[in-house]
Design an enzyme around this catalytic site. Structure first.
Site, PDB file in Angstrom:
ATOM      1  N   HIS A  81      10.215  38.433 -12.395  1.00  0.00           N
ATOM      2  CA  HIS A  81      11.534  38.692 -12.978  1.00  0.00           C
ATOM      3  C   HIS A  81      12.552  37.595 -12.670  1.00  0.00           C
ATOM      4  CE1 HIS A  81      10.732  42.603 -14.752  1.00  0.00           C
ATOM      5  NE2 HIS A  81       9.938  42.821 -13.709  1.00  0.00           N
TER       6      HIS A  81
ATOM      7  N   ASN B 143       7.926  38.058 -17.780  1.00  0.00           N
ATOM      8  CA  ASN B 143       8.218  38.754 -16.523  1.00  0.00           C
ATOM      9  C   ASN B 143       6.937  39.128 -15.786  1.00  0.00           C
ATOM     10  OD1 ASN B 143      11.046  38.716 -16.551  1.00  0.00           O
ATOM     11  ND2 ASN B 143      11.142  40.496 -17.877  1.00  0.00           N
TER      12      ASN B 143
ATOM     13  N   ASP C  99      15.989  38.116 -30.307  1.00  0.00           N
ATOM     14  CA  ASP C  99      15.138  38.746 -29.304  1.00  0.00           C
ATOM     15  C   ASP C  99      14.044  37.765 -28.912  1.00  0.00           C
ATOM     16  OD1 ASP C  99      14.479  41.414 -27.948  1.00  0.00           O
ATOM     17  OD2 ASP C  99      12.557  40.896 -28.859  1.00  0.00           O
TER      18      ASP C  99
ATOM     19  N   GLU D 231      16.300  41.468 -23.258  1.00  0.00           N
ATOM     20  CA  GLU D 231      16.228  40.090 -23.753  1.00  0.00           C
ATOM     21  C   GLU D 231      16.757  39.987 -25.180  1.00  0.00           C
ATOM     22  OE1 GLU D 231      12.458  42.076 -25.021  1.00  0.00           O
ATOM     23  OE2 GLU D 231      13.623  42.094 -23.196  1.00  0.00           O
TER      24      GLU D 231
ATOM     25  N   ASP E 283      14.721  35.922 -15.484  1.00  0.00           N
ATOM     26  CA  ASP E 283      16.181  35.790 -15.445  1.00  0.00           C
ATOM     27  C   ASP E 283      16.615  34.357 -15.720  1.00  0.00           C
ATOM     28  OD1 ASP E 283      16.367  38.482 -14.859  1.00  0.00           O
ATOM     29  OD2 ASP E 283      16.909  38.189 -12.747  1.00  0.00           O
TER      30      ASP E 283
END
Length: 169
Positions: free
Chosen positions: A52, A47, A39, A82, A56
């Site tokens: 975002h 973000n 994680d 994530e 990504d």
């Protein structure tokens, strides 16, 4: 339908199917298998700060780095957001721990490129070695508990599940 559209790795449903096959194979061959939950730490901040689209790009960079570290038979899946799962057939807990810590160090040592940005990212990882007879759900749950212990212990670390509970590595 079995792959995450952003990163191209297996999705959660396809992971479950692949795990069934991998566990059956490990059991029939008497070989070890370890599972790693990964994680990205405080990813919401990435973000929120950069947007975002940059988030990504960071997820795709993570997949690229993980793939470079993986053996041909290893499996990578996006579990959600994530959070990723790596299945390491043929590796016991000790080998998985060493592998996971190298990946963690690589992630922390070099910011993720995202266009003109260099985004610092850390990861927490939880590991569980499969014991014959353990269900897929138990394997995932134990690795997930180890991941949460890594997060509770300060993040940017690897924790390995032990029969008596997750232990810091």
């Amino acid at each position: 339908a079995g792959h995450d559209p952003l990163t191209g790795v297996l999705n959660r449903r396809a992971l479950q199917q692949r795990l069934q096959s991998l566990l059956a194979d490990a059991g029939s061959k008497g070989e070890p298998l370890s599972l790693v939950f990964l994680d990205l730490d405080h990813f919401k901040r990435v973000n929120d700060r950069f947007g975002h689209a940059v988030g990504d790009q960071c997820l795709c960079e993570l997949v690229g780095r993980a793939r470079l570290a993986m053996a041909p038979d290893d499996v990578l899946a996006r579990y959600g957001g994530e959070e990723f799962v790596l299945v390491l057939p043929g590796r016991d807990g000790r080998a998985a721990l060493a592998w996971a810590d190298r990946l963690r160090q690589d992630i922390a040592a070099s910011p993720f490129p995202a266009g003109a940005l260099a985004v610092p990212v850390n990861a927490s990882l939880g590991i569980c070695e499969w014991n014959p007879g353990d269900s897929i759900d138990a394997l995932l749950e134990h690795a997930d508990q180890a991941l949460y212990r890594a997060k509770q212990s300060g993040r940017n670390r690897v924790v390995q599940w032990q029969a008596q509970g997750p232990e810091l590595a």
